[in-house]
Motif scaffolding. Structure first.
Motif, PDB file in Angstrom:
ATOM      1  N   GLN A  78       0.814  -1.215   0.000  1.00 29.60           N
ATOM      2  CA  GLN A  78       0.000   0.000   0.000  1.00 29.60           C
ATOM      3  C   GLN A  78       0.845   1.260   0.000  1.00 29.60           C
ATOM      4  O   GLN A  78       0.406   2.303  -0.504  1.00 29.60           O
ATOM      5  N   ASN A  79       2.055   1.220   0.563  1.00 29.88           N
ATOM      6  CA  ASN A  79       2.893   2.413   0.669  1.00 29.88           C
ATOM      7  C   ASN A  79       4.034   2.316  -0.338  1.00 29.88           C
ATOM      8  O   ASN A  79       4.952   1.503  -0.173  1.00 29.88           O
ATOM      9  N   PRO A  80       4.017   3.117  -1.400  1.00 30.20           N
ATOM     10  CA  PRO A  80       5.124   3.093  -2.366  1.00 30.20           C
ATOM     11  C   PRO A  80       6.436   3.519  -1.711  1.00 30.20           C
ATOM     12  O   PRO A  80       6.445   4.359  -0.809  1.00 30.20           O
ATOM     13  N   PRO A  81       7.549   2.937  -2.105  1.00 31.98           N
ATOM     14  CA  PRO A  81       8.846   3.349  -1.547  1.00 31.98           C
ATOM     15  C   PRO A  81       9.155   4.803  -1.867  1.00 31.98           C
ATOM     16  O   PRO A  81       8.546   5.421  -2.751  1.00 31.98           O
ATOM     17  N   ALA A  82      10.123   5.358  -1.132  1.00 28.03           N
ATOM     18  CA  ALA A  82      10.478   6.770  -1.302  1.00 28.03           C
ATOM     19  C   ALA A  82      10.981   7.026  -2.710  1.00 28.03           C
ATOM     20  O   ALA A  82      11.859   6.327  -3.204  1.00 28.03           O
ATOM     21  N   GLY A  83      10.412   8.028  -3.352  1.00 24.65           N
ATOM     22  CA  GLY A  83      10.850   8.416  -4.677  1.00 24.65           C
ATOM     23  C   GLY A  83      10.226   7.637  -5.814  1.00 24.65           C
ATOM     24  O   GLY A  83      10.516   7.923  -6.979  1.00 24.65           O
ATOM     25  N   VAL A  84       9.380   6.660  -5.545  1.00 24.25           N
ATOM     26  CA  VAL A  84       8.748   5.856  -6.594  1.00 24.25           C
ATOM     27  C   VAL A  84       7.344   6.390  -6.836  1.00 24.25           C
ATOM     28  O   VAL A  84       6.567   6.593  -5.889  1.00 24.25           O
ATOM     29  N   ASP A  85       7.032   6.629  -8.092  1.00 21.51           N
ATOM     30  CA  ASP A  85       5.720   7.158  -8.456  1.00 21.51           C
ATOM     31  C   ASP A  85       4.637   6.149  -8.079  1.00 21.51           C
ATOM     32  O   ASP A  85       4.751   4.957  -8.393  1.00 21.51           O
ATOM     33  N   PRO A  86       3.583   6.585  -7.388  1.00 19.87           N
ATOM     34  CA  PRO A  86       2.503   5.652  -7.021  1.00 19.87           C
ATOM     35  C   PRO A  86       1.889   4.944  -8.221  1.00 19.87           C
ATOM     36  O   PRO A  86       1.465   3.796  -8.122  1.00 19.87           O
ATOM     37  N   ILE A  87       1.826   5.640  -9.371  1.00 18.61           N
ATOM     38  CA  ILE A  87       1.244   5.002 -10.560  1.00 18.61           C
ATOM     39  C   ILE A  87       2.127   3.828 -11.007  1.00 18.61           C
ATOM     40  O   ILE A  87       1.631   2.745 -11.353  1.00 18.61           O
ATOM     41  N   ILE A  88       3.450   4.044 -11.012  1.00 16.85           N
ATOM     42  CA  ILE A  88       4.370   2.964 -11.379  1.00 16.85           C
ATOM     43  C   ILE A  88       4.274   1.810 -10.382  1.00 16.85           C
ATOM     44  O   ILE A  88       4.320   0.634 -10.753  1.00 16.85           O
ATOM     45  N   TRP A  89       4.123   2.155  -9.106  1.00 13.76           N
ATOM     46  CA  TRP A  89       4.029   1.116  -8.075  1.00 13.76           C
ATOM     47  C   TRP A  89       2.746   0.295  -8.243  1.00 13.76           C
ATOM     48  O   TRP A  89       2.764  -0.931  -8.108  1.00 13.76           O
ATOM     49  N   GLU A  90       1.639   0.969  -8.556  1.00 16.07           N
ATOM     50  CA  GLU A  90       0.386   0.241  -8.785  1.00 16.07           C
ATOM     51  C   GLU A  90       0.497  -0.657 -10.009  1.00 16.07           C
ATOM     52  O   GLU A  90       0.001  -1.787 -10.019  1.00 16.07           O
ATOM     53  N   GLN A  91       1.149  -0.163 -11.070  1.00 13.42           N
ATOM     54  CA  GLN A  91       1.324  -0.980 -12.272  1.00 13.42           C
ATOM     55  C   GLN A  91       2.217  -2.183 -11.976  1.00 13.42           C
ATOM     56  O   GLN A  91       1.997  -3.279 -12.515  1.00 13.42           O
ATOM     57  N   ALA A  92       3.227  -2.002 -11.124  1.00 13.79           N
ATOM     58  CA  ALA A  92       4.099  -3.117 -10.748  1.00 13.79           C
ATOM     59  C   ALA A  92       3.317  -4.189  -9.999  1.00 13.79           C
ATOM     60  O   ALA A  92       3.547  -5.392 -10.194  1.00 13.79           O
ATOM     61  N   LYS A  93       2.400  -3.787  -9.153  1.00 17.65           N
ATOM     62  CA  LYS A  93       1.567  -4.775  -8.452  1.00 17.65           C
ATOM     63  C   LYS A  93       0.674  -5.530  -9.422  1.00 17.65           C
ATOM     64  O   LYS A  93       0.432  -6.732  -9.269  1.00 17.65           O
TER      65      LYS A  93
END
Length: 407
Positions: free
Chosen positions: A198-213
């Motif tokens: 639920q919490n993206p790492p520091a400096g990582v775009d939330p959109i990229i993090w959601e796409q990675a999931k």
């Protein structure tokens, strides 16, 4: 203090974001057109993830790290989640030594770790596994077994052992042994996994993090992790290369085992065929002995009813076999047809036979060995003939000498 810690943190983060935006878009350090050049330079540093961004004479510069949201050298990869429980007690120690050195000094290493644990006789240090890491490092997985006075034993939980290793004095002793990193190998709880996702790492775009999931190929075994900078990418590349070599080594071992099993299978099949022939021979011999024994036992007695019935059945079978339209007649007919085909085939054209190349090579090798044996035998016979001639010559000379003496 806890009541005011959270509200004080938000303005700090907000000021950091405002200062970063000012350094990238509108620095007011020089007050002329050079500020636009400075803004581009700050943008380049932010994209690269290193350096300091000056934007105001009264405010300290912004430190650009690879965790800043503007850093371009970022990606998301996937790592396997451990499936060991805390009760298994597995703790990973990374040594700055080669695997060969660790394996040659494994007993001394276990004794040193036992001393670090206080030398308690109820504790036993065990090595679960040793694995090579890039840059001449080695991963050693250990666990500690604790024996109670009543005779039972249990593994020390991984979190307890890790907490002991993280103490300042213990950590210094581990560093003297060459340990650069220690960690627990325990599975993540569902709450921990949920929090990480639920919490993206520091400096990582939330959109990229959601796409990675969404792109996770196996959400049950893999978890997305950020890859920041070329150094991290190089590390993962080295780890992948190391794992590929280990897989290839394991495949080579499996291939050797399969080859050995195939050889054993061939030998076993040959032995089985030999034992079958031996069993058939023994069965025939046993049957002959039983027949002779039965004849000897029934000698002098009249033929019984069941024996007469068997004789009639055997005569019936013999008549069926000898019938012109039954098996024996058909076999004779087939044999005559085969002879005729062989005769006509030999008259029309010569038959050509083809020999396999490997078989031909074995035949040549066998004939060569036979020829060498014959040559060696001929040389021995020649040597023996020369020796016989020498013996005959010596005998003739002795006869002449004796004749001259008696004359």
């Amino acid at each position: 203090g806890g009541l005011f810690s959270q509200p004080a943190q938000a303005p700090t983060q907000s000021n950091q974001l405002i200062n970063t935006a000012s350094a990238l878009s509108a620095p007011t350090l020089l007050g002329d057109e050079r500020d636009a050049i400075l803004a581009k330079w700050n943008q380049l540093q932010a994209f690269w993830g290193t350096g300091k961004g000056y934007f105001n004479n009264n405010i300290p510069p912004v430190e650009f790290t690879q965790e800043n949201p503007f850093c371009r050298f970022k990606a998301v990869g996937y790592s396997c989640m451990p499936n060991n429980k805390d009760e298994d007690g597995l703790v990973v120690l990374v040594f700055n030594k080669k695997e060969t050195d660790i394996r040659s000094q494994q007993q001394q290493l276990v004794e040193s770790l036992h001393k670090i644990l206080g030398g308690n006789q109820t504790l036993t240090v065990n090595v679960e596994g040793i694995k090579t890491l890039p840059d001449d490092q080695t991963e050693v997985v250990i666990y500690v077994v604790e024996r109670s006075p009543n005779g039972t034993s249990r593994r020390v939980p991984a979190t307890t052992l890790y907490a002991h290793f993280e103490q300042a004095n213990i950590k210094t002793q581990l560093q003297q042994l060459g340990v650069t990193l220690s960690m627990t190998r325990t599975e993540l709880s569902p709450a921990q996994i949920k929090q990480l996702l639920q919490n993206p790492p520091a400096g990582v775009d939330p959109i990229i993090w959601e796409q990675a999931k969404v792109d996770n190929p196996d959400s049950e075994k893999l978890i997305p992790v950020p890859m920041v900078g070329f150094k991290e990418l190089l590390r993962r590349l080295k780890v992948q290369d190391q794992m590929t070599k280990q897989h290839q080594t394991r495949l080579d071992i499996i291939s050797e085992d399969i080859s050995e099993l195939q050889k054993n299978q061939t030998t076993t099949m040959a032995k089985i065929a030999q034992y079958k022939r031996k069993l058939m021979d023994l069965s025939h011999r046993t049957l002959q002995v039983l027949i002779k024994q039965e004849i000897q036992r029934k000698s002098g007695y009249a033929i019984q009813a069941d024996e007469e019935q068997l004789r009639v059945q055997l005569d019936t079978i013999q008549c069926e076999l000898n019938a012109p339209t039954q098996f024996k007649g058909r076999l004779n007919e087939l044999m005559s047809q085969i002879r005729m085909q062989n005769h006509f085939g030999a008259v029309k054209s010569e038959e050509r036979y083809y020999i396999d190349a490997d078989l031909l090579r074995e035949i040549k090798q066998h004939l060569k060995q036979q020829q060498e044996g014959l040559s060696h035998l001929i040389s021995i016979i020649k040597d023996d003939l020369e020796d016989i001639k020498l013996v005959e010559h010596g005998l003739n000379e002795s006869i002449h000498v004796r004749g001259g003496v008696f004359s």
